[in-house]
Design a protein around this motif. Structure first.
Motif, PDB file in Angstrom:
ATOM      1  N   PHE A   1       0.922  -1.034  -0.002  1.00  0.00           N
ATOM      2  CA  PHE A   1       0.105   0.267   0.167  1.00  0.00           C
ATOM      3  C   PHE A   1       0.528   0.707   0.098  1.00  0.00           C
ATOM      4  O   PHE A   1       0.134   2.518  -0.132  1.00  0.00           O
ATOM      5  CB  PHE A   1      -0.677   0.422   1.423  1.00  0.00           C
ATOM      6  N   GLY A   2       2.032   0.641  -0.176  1.00  0.00           N
ATOM      7  CA  GLY A   2       2.901   2.087  -0.101  1.00  0.00           C
ATOM      8  C   GLY A   2       3.600   2.987   0.730  1.00  0.00           C
ATOM      9  O   GLY A   2       4.142   4.414   1.852  1.00  0.00           O
TER      10      GLY A   2
ATOM     11  N   ALA B   1      -5.035   3.442 -11.039  1.00  0.00           N
ATOM     12  CA  ALA B   1      -4.662   5.623 -11.551  1.00  0.00           C
ATOM     13  C   ALA B   1      -4.025   6.406 -10.373  1.00  0.00           C
ATOM     14  O   ALA B   1      -3.660   6.576  -9.854  1.00  0.00           O
ATOM     15  CB  ALA B   1      -4.872   5.339 -12.313  1.00  0.00           C
ATOM     16  N   ASP B   2      -5.378   5.796  -9.327  1.00  0.00           N
ATOM     17  CA  ASP B   2      -4.423   7.263  -8.888  1.00  0.00           C
ATOM     18  C   ASP B   2      -4.406   7.257  -7.055  1.00  0.00           C
ATOM     19  O   ASP B   2      -4.632   8.194  -6.022  1.00  0.00           O
ATOM     20  CB  ASP B   2      -6.186   7.917  -8.582  1.00  0.00           C
ATOM     21  N   GLY B   3      -3.711   6.008  -6.790  1.00  0.00           N
ATOM     22  CA  GLY B   3      -3.260   5.569  -5.719  1.00  0.00           C
ATOM     23  C   GLY B   3      -3.901   5.360  -4.464  1.00  0.00           C
ATOM     24  O   GLY B   3      -3.417   4.543  -4.065  1.00  0.00           O
ATOM     25  N   SER B   4      -5.430   4.623  -5.046  1.00  0.00           N
ATOM     26  CA  SER B   4      -5.983   4.354  -4.677  1.00  0.00           C
ATOM     27  C   SER B   4      -6.422   2.643  -4.911  1.00  0.00           C
ATOM     28  O   SER B   4      -5.579   2.477  -5.131  1.00  0.00           O
ATOM     29  CB  SER B   4      -7.978   4.435  -4.503  1.00  0.00           C
TER      30      SER B   4
ATOM     31  N   GLY C   1      -0.985   3.074   8.926  1.00  0.00           N
ATOM     32  CA  GLY C   1      -2.115   4.029   7.825  1.00  0.00           C
ATOM     33  C   GLY C   1      -3.669   3.203   7.167  1.00  0.00           C
ATOM     34  O   GLY C   1      -3.932   2.517   7.835  1.00  0.00           O
ATOM     35  N   GLU C   2      -3.579   4.629   6.703  1.00  0.00           N
ATOM     36  CA  GLU C   2      -5.522   3.912   6.085  1.00  0.00           C
ATOM     37  C   GLU C   2      -5.269   3.850   4.586  1.00  0.00           C
ATOM     38  O   GLU C   2      -5.699   5.605   4.443  1.00  0.00           O
ATOM     39  CB  GLU C   2      -6.519   5.151   6.835  1.00  0.00           C
ATOM     40  N   PRO C   3      -5.035   3.126   3.690  1.00  0.00           N
ATOM     41  CA  PRO C   3      -5.279   3.410   1.700  1.00  0.00           C
ATOM     42  C   PRO C   3      -7.099   3.520   1.838  1.00  0.00           C
ATOM     43  O   PRO C   3      -7.812   2.697   2.530  1.00  0.00           O
ATOM     44  CB  PRO C   3      -4.944   1.550   1.901  1.00  0.00           C
ATOM     45  N   VAL C   4      -6.457   3.533   0.592  1.00  0.00           N
ATOM     46  CA  VAL C   4      -8.264   4.333   0.083  1.00  0.00           C
ATOM     47  C   VAL C   4      -8.740   2.977  -0.446  1.00  0.00           C
ATOM     48  O   VAL C   4      -8.647   2.965  -1.009  1.00  0.00           O
ATOM     49  CB  VAL C   4      -8.300   5.294  -0.774  1.00  0.00           C
ATOM     50  N   LEU C   5      -9.838   2.591  -0.263  1.00  0.00           N
ATOM     51  CA  LEU C   5     -10.545   1.141  -0.261  1.00  0.00           C
ATOM     52  C   LEU C   5     -11.883   1.535  -1.565  1.00  0.00           C
ATOM     53  O   LEU C   5     -12.461   2.237  -1.625  1.00  0.00           O
ATOM     54  CB  LEU C   5     -10.989   0.237   0.123  1.00  0.00           C
TER      55      LEU C   5
ATOM     56  N   ALA D   1     -16.375   4.335  -2.445  1.00  0.00           N
ATOM     57  CA  ALA D   1     -14.914   3.835  -1.397  1.00  0.00           C
ATOM     58  C   ALA D   1     -14.907   4.504   0.387  1.00  0.00           C
ATOM     59  O   ALA D   1     -15.792   4.833   1.119  1.00  0.00           O
ATOM     60  CB  ALA D   1     -14.763   5.643  -1.705  1.00  0.00           C
ATOM     61  N   TRP D   2     -13.876   4.009   0.511  1.00  0.00           N
ATOM     62  CA  TRP D   2     -13.697   3.915   2.321  1.00  0.00           C
ATOM     63  C   TRP D   2     -12.252   4.360   2.744  1.00  0.00           C
ATOM     64  O   TRP D   2     -11.358   4.173   1.552  1.00  0.00           O
ATOM     65  CB  TRP D   2     -13.808   2.863   2.664  1.00  0.00           C
TER      66      TRP D   2
END
Length: 361
Positions: free
Chosen positions: A251-252, A317-320, A267-271, A277-278
């Motif tokens: 997740f970076g 592509a947007d990092g989520s 961390g809190e990855p965007v899912l 979206a969360w």
């Protein structure tokens, strides 16, 4: 944009379609030579996820397919008909009336179009049929294009409907009966078959994921997807997914405090899943069992039930990350396991042979 799919890079066709309709669609029109229930479900479920239930039910849906060789599954046509505001056209109805499923000329179109607005559509055209294999393990190639003039799509679909017949209940029942009496030829039947189960895995012989990370044998950040066997998740809502130690790197995130004896947020990855979206899903370190854990969205939060599933995180592509949850023995999950094994990117989660497995793609 060119899309290529094979058994080592599975579901690229499915993923391309999901990304095309991420902002929703006003309508869908498909021309596919063969359709299976698995393929129809992948597409229709993605559409349903991209909009509200009311918008999905109202969305115009048109399918043009064939009775050729009996490869199209009657239950797939039923699934499409029952999706709401749907029409189905079939090639080969004349031969059906003559008691044959062998075509005089083949219907071979593969075109997927999604309305963007009143003037334009997005379109994917290539080799993939609307089957679970076509959307997972088959070697396929397709071209994706946004902002195609709607008039061009109208003309293309009108051509695809040439010499086809609207599907009625009587026609569907007659097709199902003749297909049962004349099963598809063995040499082409594979297109309609489920993805084969992967070769049995000796989990005890798989590399331990955290050791592979610590030794530099693998870097999860270099992969576009990570999947884990869900089995029976922890917590009162059964939504706490234990990740392999080091899984946060996919997740970076950067985390090194493995000696901390209590819980820490990494961390809190965007899912994401369709329109949902969360951004509050905590990825944490648990010092008591020395595992990482992420709290997945529950069904009440718009998420999923996770028992005996494969849970995939696909980098966007947007990092989520797209959250994909599918039954453990589904065609998608089988294709992921096969591909990770082929790439030698299959690992065990824990130290015992009965541990769950994790794969990278």
């Amino acid at each position: 944009m060119l899309i290529v799919q094979n058994a080592a890079t599975p579901a690229n066709i499915r993923n391309a379609v999901v990304d095309m309709i991420a902002g929703g669609a006003t309508d869908v029109r498909v021309a596919s030579a063969y359709v299976t229930l698995g393929g129809a479900s992948i597409l229709l479920n993605a559409l349903a996820d991209s909009v509200t239930p009311a918008a999905f039910a109202a969305m115009p849906k048109s399918l043009v397919t064939s009775f050729d060789f009996g490869l199209t599954e009657p239950q797939a046509l039923r699934r499409w008909q029952e999706s709401g505001n749907a029409t189905v056209y079939v090639s080969g109805a004349q031969r059906l009336a003559q008691g044959s499923l062998m075509p005089l000329r083949a219907f071979h179109s593969k075109l997927y179009t999604f309305g963007r607005n009143a003037q334009s559509c997005s379109a994917l055209i290539g080799s993939a049929n609307l089957t679970s294999r076509g959307f997972s393990v088959n070697t396929e190639a397709a071209w994706l294009q946004q902002d195609v003039p709607r008039a061009s799509i109208d003309a293309a679909m009108a051509s695809a409907r040439f010499d086809t017949t609207p599907l009625t209940e009587e026609l569907l029942q007659a097709y199902a009966a003749l297909r049962q009496a004349q099963p598809p030829p063995a040499e082409i039947e594979q297109e309609a078959q489920p993805v084969a189960p992967p070769t049995p895995i000796d989990v005890g012989r798989l590399p331990l994921f955290r050791v592979a990370i610590e030794t530099g044998a693998v870097n999860p950040a270099n992969y576009s997807a990570m999947w884990i066997h869900g089995e029976d998740l922890q917590g009162g809502s059964r939504n706490q997914l234990e990740l392999p130690r080091g899984g946060h790197r996919f997740f970076g995130f950067v985390f090194t405090q493995y000696d901390y004896p209590h819980n820490l947020t990494i961390g809190e990855p965007v899912l994401r899943s369709g329109a949902r979206a969360w951004n509050d899903r905590r990825l944490t370190w648990h010092g008591n069992n020395r595992m990482e854990r992420i709290n997945l969205p529950t069904a009440a939060q718009g998420g999923f039930e996770y028992a005996d599933t494969a849970v995939m995180f696909r980098r966007l592509a947007d990092g989520s990350f797209e959250l994909i949850v599918t039954p453990w023995d589904s065609d998608l999950a089988r294709s992921w396991r096969q591909a990770s094994a082929q790439r030698q990117a299959l690992f065990r989660l824990g130290t015992v042979a009965t541990s769950r497995i994790v794969g990278l793609l």
